[in-house]
Motif scaffolding. Structure first.
Motif, mmCIF file in Angstrom:
data_model
loop_
_atom_site.group_PDB
_atom_site.id
_atom_site.type_symbol
_atom_site.label_atom_id
_atom_site.label_comp_id
_atom_site.label_asym_id
_atom_site.label_seq_id
_atom_site.Cartn_x
_atom_site.Cartn_y
_atom_site.Cartn_z
ATOM 1 N N GLU A 146 60.965 59.407 43.910
ATOM 2 C CA GLU A 146 62.061 60.233 43.404
ATOM 3 C C GLU A 146 63.375 59.881 44.092
ATOM 4 O OE1 GLU A 146 59.107 61.448 44.259
ATOM 5 O OE2 GLU A 146 58.331 62.189 42.327
ATOM 6 N N LYS A 147 63.327 59.662 45.406
ATOM 7 C CA LYS A 147 64.543 59.317 46.137
ATOM 8 C C LYS A 147 65.065 57.951 45.696
ATOM 9 C CE LYS A 147 66.482 58.412 50.694
ATOM 10 N NZ LYS A 147 66.287 58.413 52.165
ATOM 11 N N ILE A 148 64.152 56.980 45.567
ATOM 12 C CA ILE A 148 64.578 55.641 45.167
ATOM 13 C C ILE A 148 65.222 55.682 43.793
ATOM 14 C CG2 ILE A 148 63.806 53.294 44.631
ATOM 15 C CD1 ILE A 148 61.548 53.707 46.677
ATOM 16 N N TYR A 149 64.591 56.405 42.868
ATOM 17 C CA TYR A 149 65.153 56.463 41.518
ATOM 18 C C TYR A 149 66.505 57.175 41.510
ATOM 19 C CZ TYR A 149 65.824 57.255 36.569
ATOM 20 O OH TYR A 149 66.374 57.284 35.308
ATOM 21 N N ALA A 150 66.629 58.228 42.321
ATOM 22 C CA ALA A 150 67.903 58.943 42.392
ATOM 23 C C ALA A 150 69.013 58.024 42.879
ATOM 24 C CB ALA A 150 67.772 60.149 43.317
ATOM 25 N N LEU A 151 68.672 57.109 43.775
ATOM 26 C CA LEU A 151 69.680 56.211 44.341
ATOM 27 C C LEU A 151 70.062 55.071 43.393
ATOM 28 C CD1 LEU A 151 68.350 56.051 48.000
ATOM 29 C CD2 LEU A 151 70.526 57.015 47.268
ATOM 30 N N ILE A 152 69.127 54.613 42.571
ATOM 31 C CA ILE A 152 69.439 53.476 41.686
ATOM 32 C C ILE A 152 69.751 53.899 40.252
ATOM 33 C CG2 ILE A 152 67.961 51.966 43.075
ATOM 34 C CD1 ILE A 152 65.934 51.992 40.767
ATOM 35 N N SER A 153 69.582 55.165 39.936
ATOM 36 C CA SER A 153 69.688 55.615 38.543
ATOM 37 C C SER A 153 71.050 55.326 37.916
ATOM 38 C CB SER A 153 69.379 57.108 38.430
ATOM 39 O OG SER A 153 70.277 57.864 39.218
ATOM 40 N N LYS A 171 54.808 50.683 44.191
ATOM 41 C CA LYS A 171 55.924 51.620 44.309
ATOM 42 C C LYS A 171 56.966 51.341 43.238
ATOM 43 C CE LYS A 171 57.236 53.515 48.056
ATOM 44 N NZ LYS A 171 57.709 53.850 49.420
ATOM 45 N N ALA A 172 57.239 50.064 42.961
ATOM 46 C CA ALA A 172 58.198 49.715 41.917
ATOM 47 C C ALA A 172 57.745 50.269 40.567
ATOM 48 C CB ALA A 172 58.358 48.197 41.840
ATOM 49 N N ALA A 173 56.455 50.174 40.301
ATOM 50 C CA ALA A 173 55.910 50.684 39.037
ATOM 51 C C ALA A 173 56.083 52.200 38.947
ATOM 52 C CB ALA A 173 54.441 50.316 38.910
ATOM 53 N N SER A 174 55.883 52.895 40.070
ATOM 54 C CA SER A 174 56.018 54.360 40.054
ATOM 55 C C SER A 174 57.462 54.772 39.804
ATOM 56 C CB SER A 174 55.520 54.951 41.378
ATOM 57 O OG SER A 174 56.363 54.595 42.452
ATOM 58 N N VAL A 175 58.422 53.976 40.298
ATOM 59 C CA VAL A 175 59.840 54.263 40.046
ATOM 60 C C VAL A 175 60.171 54.012 38.572
ATOM 61 C CG1 VAL A 175 62.221 53.613 40.593
ATOM 62 C CG2 VAL A 175 60.507 53.718 42.415
ATOM 63 N N ILE A 176 59.670 52.908 38.030
ATOM 64 C CA ILE A 176 59.919 52.579 36.624
ATOM 65 C C ILE A 176 59.351 53.672 35.711
ATOM 66 C CG2 ILE A 176 59.340 50.957 34.761
ATOM 67 C CD1 ILE A 176 59.476 48.729 36.873
ATOM 68 N N ASN A 177 58.230 54.256 36.097
ATOM 69 C CA ASN A 177 57.614 55.316 35.285
ATOM 70 C C ASN A 177 58.478 56.569 35.195
ATOM 71 O OD1 ASN A 177 55.298 53.941 34.517
ATOM 72 N ND2 ASN A 177 54.152 54.547 36.328
ATOM 73 N N LEU A 178 59.435 56.703 36.116
ATOM 74 C CA LEU A 178 60.342 57.852 36.069
ATOM 75 C C LEU A 178 61.494 57.633 35.079
ATOM 76 C CD1 LEU A 178 60.659 58.687 39.890
ATOM 77 C CD2 LEU A 178 59.266 59.882 38.188
ATOM 78 N N MET A 179 61.652 56.413 34.627
ATOM 79 C CA MET A 179 62.776 56.077 33.743
ATOM 80 C C MET A 179 62.515 56.485 32.302
ATOM 81 S SD MET A 179 63.622 52.228 35.140
ATOM 82 C CE MET A 179 64.120 51.936 36.847
ATOM 83 N N LYS A 180 63.582 56.650 31.563
ATOM 84 C CA LYS A 180 63.469 56.912 30.129
ATOM 85 C C LYS A 180 63.043 55.625 29.435
ATOM 86 C CE LYS A 180 66.962 60.560 30.167
ATOM 87 N NZ LYS A 180 68.273 61.011 29.662
ATOM 88 N N ASP A 181 62.514 55.745 28.238
ATOM 89 C CA ASP A 181 61.928 54.602 27.540
ATOM 90 C C ASP A 181 62.890 53.427 27.411
ATOM 91 O OD1 ASP A 181 59.570 55.935 27.298
ATOM 92 O OD2 ASP A 181 59.912 56.630 25.240
ATOM 93 N N GLU A 182 64.121 53.703 27.015
ATOM 94 C CA GLU A 182 65.091 52.623 26.806
ATOM 95 C C GLU A 182 65.413 51.921 28.120
ATOM 96 O OE1 GLU A 182 67.137 49.990 24.665
ATOM 97 O OE2 GLU A 182 65.928 51.654 23.855
ATOM 98 N N GLU A 183 65.535 52.726 29.162
ATOM 99 C CA GLU A 183 65.821 52.170 30.485
ATOM 100 C C GLU A 183 64.658 51.304 30.965
ATOM 101 O OE1 GLU A 183 67.384 53.874 34.828
ATOM 102 O OE2 GLU A 183 66.350 55.201 33.417
ATOM 103 N N LYS A 184 63.441 51.760 30.712
ATOM 104 C CA LYS A 184 62.254 50.968 31.082
ATOM 105 C C LYS A 184 62.285 49.603 30.398
ATOM 106 C CE LYS A 184 58.906 54.723 31.821
ATOM 107 N NZ LYS A 184 57.689 55.353 31.293
ATOM 108 N N LYS A 185 62.579 49.615 29.093
ATOM 109 C CA LYS A 185 62.592 48.365 28.332
ATOM 110 C C LYS A 185 63.623 47.389 28.892
ATOM 111 C CE LYS A 185 61.132 50.529 23.980
ATOM 112 N NZ LYS A 185 61.565 50.897 22.593
ATOM 113 N N GLU A 186 64.800 47.911 29.225
ATOM 114 C CA GLU A 186 65.859 47.045 29.746
ATOM 115 C C GLU A 186 65.462 46.421 31.083
ATOM 116 O OE1 GLU A 186 69.221 49.625 29.919
ATOM 117 O OE2 GLU A 186 69.831 49.220 27.851
ATOM 118 N N VAL A 187 64.831 47.220 31.930
ATOM 119 C CA VAL A 187 64.406 46.717 33.246
ATOM 120 C C VAL A 187 63.314 45.665 33.087
ATOM 121 C CG1 VAL A 187 63.205 47.333 35.386
ATOM 122 C CG2 VAL A 187 65.074 48.762 34.562
#
Length: 363
Positions: A146-153, A171-187
């Motif tokens: 949650e902290k990592i995603y808050a910092l890079i969001s 850990k990278a996968a768990s951060v990506i899972n917090l993203m919205k679908d479109e954001e996931k696709k772009e990453v």
């Protein structure tokens, strides 16, 4: 400077082996306290600012006397305003900088700056040691998703991808899972097209994210519940250290000790836990693991564990324990921490009954 360095300097400032304890205390007192505040309260605030994960790693390196002074201070703190948090972080940065003057990259930079000027010195350092011996984004190693995603969001897809590419895959996968679908696709697409990145680019992003991480930490410090934070810190320490601190607090301040025990899962809780759940849990452990679990524990804990395995298995465990002795402390702590975390999680989710701790009455 990464958070591991900062954490190391926090306890090395108290535990510096090159000077006496009295001199060490005077040095630290002079460096990180003001006239109104004791060194222990200042350190307590620092530990709360850097977070439970980091604080739990600092405390085991302090002396018993220091811990006894710092723990009550942590419990009594209600908040640390943003400005004060930034000052405290700066004070510990100064300690780190002072400790580096005897050598290393900072000494090299200082010498080059005097000889060639700041701008040219930085170019020379960047070319010779692009990442200055540090692991990029190492301060994210112990941060939660949650902290990592808050910092890079709010960063660009490029920056997000660079940061994520330097994290442990899980850990990278768990951060990506917090993203919205479109954001996931772009990453994911950017990952697929990713090419080698210039070290200087990584260094600049690393420094910017580290600064952002420290600011995020100081902002969160304004809403601190000292007792809850202390409970979270103790949860992340090994069971033996947790028990020692709780016993000390209970003797010095029974009310505080009881409050913390209500927030934690202790050895006493294991002893009072429902036998059926203990039996079910122990079936998942190998005999060797149970040997490490009971090694060095008091008789009540050993009996609780051994009484919840079959008689034949109990005999085998005790025989194997004699063969395996002596046990490495860190191996025992690892197994014990895992066992406690399983029971603690089960209790928090309502799957485990603990005598004298549950409000409900069972017949």
């Amino acid at each position: 400077m990464n958070l591991n360095d900062l954490r190391a300097r926090a306890y090395s400032s108290l535990q510096n082996q090159s000077i006496s304890k009295d001199a060490e205390a005077q040095h630290f007192q002079k460096t990180v306290t003001n006239e109104k505040e004791s060194v222990y309260r200042r350190v307590a605030k620092f530990l709360l600012i850097i977070g439970e994960e980091e604080a739990a790693k600092v405390l085991p390196h302090l002396s018993e006397k220091q811990i006894e002074k710092i723990i009550p201070e942590i419990a009594s703190i209600r908040s640390v305003d943003k400005d004060e948090a930034e000052v405290i972080l700066s004070e510990f940065k100064c300690l780190l900088n002072e400790s580096r003057k005897n050598g290393g990259i900072d000494t090299a930079r200082e010498m080059l700056e005097k000889a060639y000027g700041k701008e040219k010195a930085q170019r020379m350092i960047s070319k010779a040691v692009p990442l200055e011996g540090k692991i990029p984004f190492d301060y994210f190693k112990d941060a939660d998703k949650e902290k990592i995603y808050a910092l890079i969001s709010d960063e660009s897809i490029g920056v997000k991808t660079i940061v994520l590419s330097h994290l442990e895959p899980k850990k990278a996968a768990s951060v990506i899972n917090l993203m919205k679908d479109e954001e996931k696709k772009e990453v994911v697409v950017r990952f697929a097209k990713m090419e080698p990145i210039e070290p200087d680019v990584i260094r600049r992003i690393d420094e910017a994210m580290h600064e952002k991480s420290l600011n995020y930490t100081s902002e969160k410090a304004e809403n601190i519940d000292g007792k809850n934070a202390l409970a979270q810190i103790l949860k992340k320490m090994d069971a033996g250290a947790e028990s020692d601190i709780l016993n000390y607090l209970s003797a010095e301040d029974p009310e505080l000790g009881q409050d913390l025990r209500s927030r934690l899962f202790t050895i006493d809780d294991v002893i009072k836990s429902d036998d059926r759940f203990i039996q079910q849990t122990l079936r998942e452990y190998e005999d060797k693991d149970i040997c490490y679990l009971i090694a060095g524990k008091d008789e009540a804990f050993r009996n609780k564990i051994l009484d919840n395995v079959s008689q034949n298995r109990k005999v085998e465990i005790l025989e194997q324990e004699d063969i395996l002795k002596p046990f490495r402390k860190r191996d025992c702590e690892a197994i014990t921490s895992h066992f406690f975390s399983v029971l603690r999680r089960a209790y928090e989710e309502g799957h485990l009954i603990i005598k004298d701790r549950d409000d409900d009455v069972y017949v």
